[in-house]
Design an enzyme around this catalytic site. Structure first.
Site, mmCIF file in Angstrom:
data_model
loop_
_atom_site.group_PDB
_atom_site.id
_atom_site.type_symbol
_atom_site.label_atom_id
_atom_site.label_comp_id
_atom_site.label_asym_id
_atom_site.label_seq_id
_atom_site.Cartn_x
_atom_site.Cartn_y
_atom_site.Cartn_z
ATOM 1 N N CYS A 204 0.841 -1.199 0.000
ATOM 2 C CA CYS A 204 0.000 0.000 0.000
ATOM 3 C C CYS A 204 0.874 1.246 0.000
ATOM 4 C CB CYS A 204 -0.919 -0.007 1.219
ATOM 5 S SG CYS A 204 -1.905 1.497 1.371
ATOM 6 N N CYS B 227 -0.544 4.087 2.132
ATOM 7 C CA CYS B 227 -0.337 3.923 3.565
ATOM 8 C C CYS B 227 1.097 4.255 3.974
ATOM 9 C CB CYS B 227 -0.631 2.486 3.990
ATOM 10 S SG CYS B 227 -2.215 1.842 3.466
ATOM 11 N N ASP B 228 2.065 3.823 3.178
ATOM 12 C CA ASP B 228 3.456 3.829 3.628
ATOM 13 C C ASP B 228 4.389 4.744 2.858
ATOM 14 O OD1 ASP B 228 2.749 1.872 5.491
ATOM 15 O OD2 ASP B 228 3.062 0.264 4.042
#
Length: 319
Positions: free
Chosen positions: A133, A136-137
């Site tokens: 992701c 997300c990261d």
């Protein structure tokens, strides 16, 4: 035992759209969302192909869909279904970590999950440089070099998103050309941060406590090289989240639930929508459309049950 008319399992575009339509039909659906609302769309950066939005962040689209469903009376429970019993007829039984339910109808919208590479070092370094992701990261890779594995729309979209943070993004694809759409290819060509590496796979991910290097192999020559990198983002497809329904619902060899033209599974009263039953289109908008269909079908199924109950002969007085 909590009794419900309609339970929707999953809260991605399919589940939230089903919740919207079911709520507008006054069914007061209960959505058991799992631990992440929105499904894959919630971890997508820029969504450019959902009608009505030129460009919207995946989490923002998720929030709008959730709020609209709740506005009409859908209830969302952040819990996870751990067991179902669809084989003994109505009412269907479901268990979560915190509750047991009975439902007259169920819509399964559990979606799909990211496939893994299956190479040494991958599992050990998840969350330590290995990610599925970018949204997300990506923030954690400011000024660093990263690899993206895959060549479809998702891989290219996430690679483009990572250019907001990383110094260099190498997109590694096992084929000799990207499978992404032409608009995405054009954006890649215009980026000075993206390098395309074709006909190549990763054989290993290494690092001491974090990703530091990978072994990359040419599928044409067989040559193996070691590349230094700070992160590996994997986007090579998804598999249906259907393990919970093994032995309960009919599915194809890949695990996708089988449905009829009314979105009904092999068990009358249990419907399915989204990537749990869709191995072909796999788009947020197609999942939303299938969620709409499943909700309308569930509403008609419940109406038919009610009509049958009204027409059933009443028991006369005891002799």
């Amino acid at each position: 035992m909590q009794k419900e008319t309609l339970i929707i399992i999953g809260a991605g575009p399919a589940g939230l759209t089903a919740a919207l339509y079911a709520a507008r039909a006054n069914l007061r659906p209960l959505v058991i969302a799992g631990n992440q609302i929105g499904g894959q769309i919630a971890i997508t950066s820029d969504v450019e192909n959902f009608p009505g939005f030129d460009n919207i962040l995946g989490p923002d689209l998720t929030e709008k869909m959730k709020a609209q469903a709740e506005k009409f009376g859908a209830r969302i429970e952040y819990d996870e279904v751990t067991e179902v019993d669809f084989t003994h007829g109505r009412p269907f039984r479901l268990k979560t970590y915190s509750e047991e339910y009975e439902a007259e109808a169920v819509i399964v919208a559990t979606g799909a999950s990211a496939k893994r590479l299956g190479v040494p070092g991958e599992d050990e370094l998840i969350g330590k440089g290995v990610s599925y992701c970018a949204t997300c990261d990506g923030f954690f890779f400011k000024g660093k070099d990263v690899l993206v594995v895959g060549g479809g729309d998702s891989a290219v979209q996430e690679g483009l998103f990572l250019t907001k943070y990383a110094n260099r993004v190498r997109i590694v694809h096992r084929r000799d050309q990207l499978r992404a759409g032409e608009a995405l290819k054009a954006r890649v060509a215009a980026s000075d941060k993206i390098e395309l590496v074709y006909n190549t796979v990763l054989d290993r991910i290494d690092g001491s406590g974090k990703v530091q290097r990978v072994q990359a192999r040419s599928v044409t020559s067989g040559n193996v090289e070691t590349w230094e990198t700070d992160g590996v983002f994997v986007f090579i497809g998804h598999f249906p989240n259907s393990q919970l329904f093994q032995g309960q619902l009919a599915m194809d060899p890949q695990g996708f639930l089988l449905v009829d033209k009314h979105m009904q599974t092999s068990v009358p009263g249990v419907f399915a929508a989204g990537e749990i039953m869709d191995p072909i289109y796999k788009q947020a908008i197609s999942s939303a459309g299938q969620g709409c269909q499943a909700a309308i079908a569930a509403e008609r199924y419940l109406e038919a049950l009610e009509a049958q109950a009204l027409l059933a002969p009443q028991a006369g007085p005891a002799a």
